[in-house]
Design a protein around this motif. Sequence first.
Motif, short mmCIF file in Angstrom:
data_model
loop_
_atom_site.label_atom_id
_atom_site.label_comp_id
_atom_site.label_asym_id
_atom_site.label_seq_id
_atom_site.Cartn_x
_atom_site.Cartn_y
_atom_site.Cartn_z
N ASP A 40 0.83 -1.21 0.00
CA ASP A 40 0.00 0.00 0.00
C ASP A 40 0.86 1.26 0.00
O ASP A 40 0.56 2.24 -0.71
CB ASP A 40 -0.92 0.01 1.22
N ARG A 43 2.56 1.75 -3.50
CA ARG A 43 1.58 2.15 -4.51
C ARG A 43 1.09 3.58 -4.28
O ARG A 43 0.95 4.36 -5.23
CB ARG A 43 0.40 1.17 -4.52
N ARG A 47 1.54 6.74 -6.85
CA ARG A 47 0.37 7.40 -7.43
C ARG A 47 0.38 8.91 -7.23
O ARG A 47 -0.30 9.65 -7.94
CB ARG A 47 -0.91 6.81 -6.83
N ALA A 93 3.87 -4.36 -6.25
CA ALA A 93 3.80 -2.92 -6.01
C ALA A 93 5.11 -2.24 -6.36
O ALA A 93 5.12 -1.14 -6.92
CB ALA A 93 3.43 -2.66 -4.55
N GLU A 96 5.41 -2.46 -10.26
CA GLU A 96 4.42 -1.66 -10.97
C GLU A 96 4.35 -0.22 -10.48
O GLU A 96 3.53 0.56 -11.00
CB GLU A 96 3.05 -2.31 -10.81
N CYS A 97 5.15 0.15 -9.50
CA CYS A 97 5.16 1.53 -9.04
C CYS A 97 5.28 2.45 -10.25
O CYS A 97 6.09 2.21 -11.16
CB CYS A 97 6.32 1.75 -8.07
#
Length: 255
Positions: A40, A43, A47, A93, A96-97
């Motif tokens: 979490d 990510r 974002r 995570a 794919e960050c």
Amino acid sequence: MGVSTSSPEKGPAGEGIAVVTVDFPPVNALPVAGWFALADAVRTAGRDPGTRCVVLTAAGRGFNAGVDIKELQARGPSALVGVNRGCFEAFAAVYECEVPVVAAVHGFCLGGGIGLVGNADAIVASEDATFGLPELDRGALGAATHLARLVPRQLMRALYYTSRTVTAAELHAHGSVWRVVPREELRAAALELAREIAAKDGELLRLAKAAINGIDPVDVRRSYRFEQGFTFEASVSGVADRVRDTFGKEGGSDG
């Protein structure tokens, strides 16, 4: 204790950098909830439109000792399912960050730690850092996908089968570690690289990350999920418990 996110400093030198720190004493062997918290945090940092680079680091004696074997032994199959999902999410995570991730590694980086750094975009390590997958000694499987991103294939297999570790200097020689520094200089070295990355255009960096992931020869999510199936098979067949019991009698507790 737990997972926290901070900026290294205020002002232009720290602009665009988020530092995610893992702290689960005594050895950063993460419980199920810890893996999800880490996922979490990474990510969320990625974002944030103001973030252009994430530095993943850890407090304490070492970067990561993998999963909390005590939790596995206490909770049984339900914990294994949770660990599998948590590790999968945390590794994904990092990979794919939306922005590049720099891993700052000190001390030991074992088991799940390899999953994290193997999916990072760059690794800065202290001179005392060691990397390895002691999975076969601990009744587990997995993360060969990520070790294969750090060393050549045959070396990966030999390390996996023997549970041996390699040093930061050895990984630097293979080109998978960007820089090796004294431990007291690790944070500064990781931030130096992060600042160089964060100086680029943020939108273009995000496009670059997506493009580079898109040309990877191995789908790390699918590859690791395949490995996890064998971890579950080892558990339901009783092999994992037999090996973990032996490991526990020899003095180990976390892995």
